[in-house]
Design a protein around this motif. Structure first.
Motif, PDB file in Angstrom:
ATOM      1  N   ASN A 274       1.022  -0.959  -0.030  1.00  0.00           N
ATOM      2  CA  ASN A 274       0.040  -0.082   0.024  1.00  0.00           C
ATOM      3  C   ASN A 274       0.894   1.299   0.172  1.00  0.00           C
ATOM      4  O   ASN A 274       1.902   1.198   0.915  1.00  0.00           O
ATOM      5  N   CYS A 275       0.461   2.215  -0.777  1.00  0.00           N
ATOM      6  CA  CYS A 275       0.922   3.431  -0.759  1.00  0.00           C
ATOM      7  C   CYS A 275       0.804   4.578   0.367  1.00  0.00           C
ATOM      8  O   CYS A 275      -0.394   5.248   0.164  1.00  0.00           O
ATOM      9  N   GLY A 276       1.524   4.200   1.509  1.00  0.00           N
ATOM     10  CA  GLY A 276       1.014   4.935   2.750  1.00  0.00           C
ATOM     11  C   GLY A 276       1.650   6.436   2.733  1.00  0.00           C
ATOM     12  O   GLY A 276       2.597   6.614   3.166  1.00  0.00           O
ATOM     13  N   ARG A 277       1.086   7.214   1.918  1.00  0.00           N
ATOM     14  CA  ARG A 277       1.796   8.314   1.286  1.00  0.00           C
ATOM     15  C   ARG A 277       1.896   9.244   2.429  1.00  0.00           C
ATOM     16  O   ARG A 277       2.975   9.990   2.297  1.00  0.00           O
ATOM     17  N   TRP A 278       1.307   9.570   3.642  1.00  0.00           N
ATOM     18  CA  TRP A 278       1.419  10.602   4.385  1.00  0.00           C
ATOM     19  C   TRP A 278       2.787  10.047   5.480  1.00  0.00           C
ATOM     20  O   TRP A 278       3.670  11.032   5.536  1.00  0.00           O
ATOM     21  N   ASP A 279       2.719   8.954   5.880  1.00  0.00           N
ATOM     22  CA  ASP A 279       3.882   8.700   6.558  1.00  0.00           C
ATOM     23  C   ASP A 279       5.080   8.559   5.531  1.00  0.00           C
ATOM     24  O   ASP A 279       6.243   8.719   6.257  1.00  0.00           O
ATOM     25  N   TYR A 280       4.926   8.150   4.538  1.00  0.00           N
ATOM     26  CA  TYR A 280       6.021   8.285   3.515  1.00  0.00           C
ATOM     27  C   TYR A 280       6.584   9.460   3.600  1.00  0.00           C
ATOM     28  O   TYR A 280       8.071   9.673   3.211  1.00  0.00           O
ATOM     29  N   ILE A 281       5.887  10.497   2.981  1.00  0.00           N
ATOM     30  CA  ILE A 281       6.524  11.887   3.239  1.00  0.00           C
ATOM     31  C   ILE A 281       7.157  12.140   4.417  1.00  0.00           C
ATOM     32  O   ILE A 281       8.158  12.782   4.158  1.00  0.00           O
ATOM     33  N   PHE A 282       6.465  11.958   5.593  1.00  0.00           N
ATOM     34  CA  PHE A 282       7.173  12.128   6.835  1.00  0.00           C
ATOM     35  C   PHE A 282       8.495  11.238   6.886  1.00  0.00           C
ATOM     36  O   PHE A 282       9.423  11.844   7.411  1.00  0.00           O
ATOM     37  N   SER A 283       8.430  10.107   6.440  1.00  0.00           N
ATOM     38  CA  SER A 283       9.761   9.176   6.452  1.00  0.00           C
ATOM     39  C   SER A 283      10.888   9.919   5.568  1.00  0.00           C
ATOM     40  O   SER A 283      12.001   9.939   6.034  1.00  0.00           O
ATOM     41  N   TYR A 284      10.534  10.470   4.364  1.00  0.00           N
ATOM     42  CA  TYR A 284      11.376  11.157   3.458  1.00  0.00           C
ATOM     43  C   TYR A 284      12.018  12.210   4.470  1.00  0.00           C
ATOM     44  O   TYR A 284      13.282  12.494   4.223  1.00  0.00           O
ATOM     45  N   LEU A 285      11.212  13.271   5.088  1.00  0.00           N
ATOM     46  CA  LEU A 285      11.832  14.020   5.900  1.00  0.00           C
ATOM     47  C   LEU A 285      12.633  13.854   6.924  1.00  0.00           C
ATOM     48  O   LEU A 285      13.523  14.461   7.081  1.00  0.00           O
ATOM     49  N   LYS A 286      12.152  12.721   7.646  1.00  0.00           N
ATOM     50  CA  LYS A 286      13.192  12.223   8.898  1.00  0.00           C
ATOM     51  C   LYS A 286      14.343  11.418   8.328  1.00  0.00           C
ATOM     52  O   LYS A 286      15.443  11.662   8.785  1.00  0.00           O
ATOM     53  N   THR A 287      14.209  10.695   7.356  1.00  0.00           N
ATOM     54  CA  THR A 287      15.485  10.033   6.784  1.00  0.00           C
ATOM     55  C   THR A 287      16.510  10.912   6.416  1.00  0.00           C
ATOM     56  O   THR A 287      17.573  10.695   6.636  1.00  0.00           O
ATOM     57  N   LEU A 288      16.138  11.876   5.547  1.00  0.00           N
ATOM     58  CA  LEU A 288      16.757  12.929   4.904  1.00  0.00           C
ATOM     59  C   LEU A 288      17.102  14.330   5.647  1.00  0.00           C
ATOM     60  O   LEU A 288      17.436  15.131   5.329  1.00  0.00           O
ATOM     61  N   ARG A 289      16.829  14.181   7.155  1.00  0.00           N
ATOM     62  CA  ARG A 289      16.706  15.493   7.886  1.00  0.00           C
ATOM     63  C   ARG A 289      18.112  16.094   7.828  1.00  0.00           C
ATOM     64  O   ARG A 289      18.074  17.350   8.176  1.00  0.00           O
ATOM     65  N   GLY A 290      19.296  15.571   7.774  1.00  0.00           N
ATOM     66  CA  GLY A 290      20.548  16.039   7.663  1.00  0.00           C
ATOM     67  C   GLY A 290      21.211  16.657   6.459  1.00  0.00           C
ATOM     68  O   GLY A 290      21.984  17.156   6.228  1.00  0.00           O
ATOM     69  N   HIS A 291      20.078  16.326   5.400  1.00  0.00           N
ATOM     70  CA  HIS A 291      20.436  16.915   3.998  1.00  0.00           C
ATOM     71  C   HIS A 291      19.776  18.086   3.375  1.00  0.00           C
ATOM     72  O   HIS A 291      18.673  18.135   3.472  1.00  0.00           O
ATOM     73  N   ARG A 292      20.437  19.270   3.564  1.00  0.00           N
ATOM     74  CA  ARG A 292      19.802  20.264   3.221  1.00  0.00           C
ATOM     75  C   ARG A 292      19.170  20.479   1.760  1.00  0.00           C
ATOM     76  O   ARG A 292      18.299  21.323   1.404  1.00  0.00           O
ATOM     77  N   ASP A 293      19.925  19.656   0.871  1.00  0.00           N
ATOM     78  CA  ASP A 293      19.352  19.680  -0.236  1.00  0.00           C
ATOM     79  C   ASP A 293      18.184  18.989  -0.756  1.00  0.00           C
ATOM     80  O   ASP A 293      17.683  18.772  -2.019  1.00  0.00           O
ATOM     81  N   ARG A 294      17.690  18.377   0.366  1.00  0.00           N
ATOM     82  CA  ARG A 294      16.549  17.525   0.276  1.00  0.00           C
ATOM     83  C   ARG A 294      15.208  18.202   1.188  1.00  0.00           C
ATOM     84  O   ARG A 294      14.268  17.491   1.404  1.00  0.00           O
ATOM     85  N   LEU A 295      15.166  19.463   1.248  1.00  0.00           N
ATOM     86  CA  LEU A 295      14.199  19.922   1.845  1.00  0.00           C
ATOM     87  C   LEU A 295      13.116  19.968   1.136  1.00  0.00           C
ATOM     88  O   LEU A 295      12.945  19.963  -0.156  1.00  0.00           O
ATOM     89  N   LEU A 296      11.845  19.779   1.619  1.00  0.00           N
ATOM     90  CA  LEU A 296      10.520  19.968   0.763  1.00  0.00           C
ATOM     91  C   LEU A 296       9.833  21.275   1.118  1.00  0.00           C
ATOM     92  O   LEU A 296       9.879  21.772   2.111  1.00  0.00           O
TER      93      LEU A 296
END
Length: 531
Positions: A274-296
């Protein structure tokens, strides 16, 4: 009012709460079974959580998620999952919600093909919520569930209910009310174990389960643990191997790189992703929290049509259909807007467009959060998917790369978007502390996942420094502190859920946002304040 604290000892199982009224669920047999699950599987769970932390440390140091080299053979070889039961062949519309009694009845009667009863993101895990939920689901399985409202209305399940699927909590959550050998139990094992013990045989006898949705997985080894737990439970309950079926939510960024592997680990019992879209967006933010070039950009601009989410969705469809599994679409969070027909039609148009995108891409079904959206979604899927599913749509045209899954979209941050994040996170946290896990805010049904997006975005925008709003004004902590103060005052003086917990929510949100490191989950520190 605080829950009276009382400790019930059954061998080495301890219940740290007032258990009166729950004796039919917390039987000696059930507690003994929970103890078995804990002793057999918790050490593995803890090891896998340590592996999560190690991977995140690597991401924080500059590494990026990638497809695994050691599992290339799984991705490239030919295999399929086990046959899918008849009860799950048509899943074109699924409705989700907490395990509250009236909600269960309304969801089962909604006309949806499947109801996902949620012990996770749409439930606040108070002892009463979790145990009442077990009673409610047992009664639903037994066909005895009823609800009588204070205004005299009666609710019963009709003769064509949705198929029941249960979502336990994720591996990372512990349940402070249950301990074994002095150690807190996994919330996932509590939810799964109690439901399976009391309902698995009855559901199997009717060829309707038991069926589960599994949240927050990050690696195939975590899926393997679930497979082991279910196999052990089938053996204990004397059920055929593979009786328990599961759908896995791909709602973490690391899991997007291991879809084949997760299906393979659960191939005896998995029926879809299942595409758990909202948690997926959160996980993108959390996983890449140290990468300034990956801000949403702000949440309203991060739609499923942006490249990194489109790639994730299409890769999921391709992966599932190659392996004979269903590819489920994501949640429509809109709720009806009463008294404003024009605004309501705008909201419904967004739902229709989202569901049209999903069915034309090849999804086999979709999620909604409100019964009124069931016919809206079903009309779209009926028109474009006359068959029960779209397993024949193989999407061989899809070629998704690592960089496509990681590419941050263009966009802006507006003052309104910043302010909305503060309001949503504050109001949701306050309601959660009062025992509510899903809360309507501005005509959207917010749950833990959407609150986490708001919190994570605020942290990133403030900690990466020198960011500006679309009008070029600076984004800084003074602005954040002022917004928290304003919304706390408004909430405290309102009739909104959680108004009396506004100050506690504000303290928690402020502490987590000012912290040097983005916290893994809002619900972990909040849980210490929950009855």
């Amino acid at each position: 009012m605080a829950v009276p604290q009382e400790r019930l000892d059954i061998g080495t199982v301890e219940i740290h709460a007032d258990h009166a009224g729950y004796e039919s669920i917390l039987t000696p047999v059930a507690l003994g079974f929970l103890a078995q699950l804990h002793r057999r599987f918790d050490a593995t769970r803890q090891r896998l959580l340590r592996a999560r932390r190690e991977r995140q440390a690597g991401y924080d140091a500059g590494a990026l998620p990638d497809f695994r080299a050691d599992t290339l053979a799984i991705r490239e070889s030919d295999w399929t999952v086990a046959p899918i039961p008849a009860a799950l062949q048509d899943r074109r519309v699924e409705i989700t919600g907490p395990v509250e009694r009236k909600m269960i009845i309304n969801a089962l009667n909604s006309g949806a093909k499947v109801f996902m009863a949620d012990f996770e993101d749409s439930s606040a895990p108070t002892f009463a919520n979790q145990l009442d939920g077990q009673i409610n689901l047992r009664d639903a399985v037994n066909g005895t569930i009823e609800f009588h409202s204070p205004d005299g209305k009666s609710y019963r399940v009709n003769d064509k209910p949705a198929v029941l699927v249960v979502r336990p909590r994720g591996w990372h959550l512990e349940d402070k009310h249950f301990s074994v050998d002095g150690e807190p139990m996994s919330g996932a094992l509590v939810d799964f174990g109690l439901f399976a013990l009391h309902n698995a045989r009855a559901l199997h006898s009717r060829q309707h389960g038991p069926y589960f949705y599994l949240p927050k997985l990050e690696a195939m080894e975590e899926a393997t643990l679930w497979d082991d737990v279910m196999a052990a439970t089938e053996d204990e309950l004397q059920l055929p191997v593979g009786t328990m079926k599961t759908t896995v939510l791909i709602e973490t960024l690391p899991a997007a790189f291991q879809m084949h592997e997760i299906l393979y680990a659960l191939r005896r019992r998995v029926v879809g992703l299942n595409c758990g879209r909202w948690d997926y967006i959160f996980s993108y933010l959390k996983t890449l929290r140290g990468h300034r070039d990956r801000l949403l950009p702000e949440r309203s601009q991060v739609l499923m049509t942006v490249p990194f989410l489109k790639a994730y969705s299409e890769l999921l469809i391709q992966t599932c259909h190659r392996r004979g599994a269903f590819a489920m679409g994501g949640m429509a969070a809109q709720i009806p807007i009463k008294g404003d027909d024009a605004a309501n039609e705008v909201a419904l148009a967004k739902v229709r467009a989202d569901k049209l995108r999903e069915v034309q891409a090849g999804h086999d079904g979709t999620w909604v959060a409100h019964p009124a959206l069931v016919p809206v979604a079903q009309t779209i899927f009926d028109q474009y998917m006359p068959a029960p599913n779209q397993l024949s749509v193989l999407r061989t045209d899809v070629q998704v790369t690592r960089e496509q899954l990681l590419a941050a979209p263009n966009g802006t941050i507006t003052r309104a978007g910043f302010d909305n994040n503060v309001e949503v996170c504050l109001r949701y946290t306050a309601a959660w502390l009062n025992g509510l896990g899903c809360v309507p805010i501005h005509h959207l049904m917010e749950d833990a996942a959407t609150a986490e997006i708001a919190r994570a975005q605020l942290w990133q925008w403030l900690h990466h420094g020198e960011l500006e709003f679309s009008d070029h004004a600076p984004i800084d902590f003074a602005l954040f502190d002022h917004a928290v103060a304003i919304h706390t005052h408004r909430l405290r003086d309102s009739q909104h859920p959680g108004a009396d917990r506004a100050d506690a929510a504000a303290t928690l949100l402020s502490a987590m946002t000012h912290a040097d490191q983005l916290g893994d989950f809002l619900t972990l520190p909040a849980y210490t304040q929950l009855a």
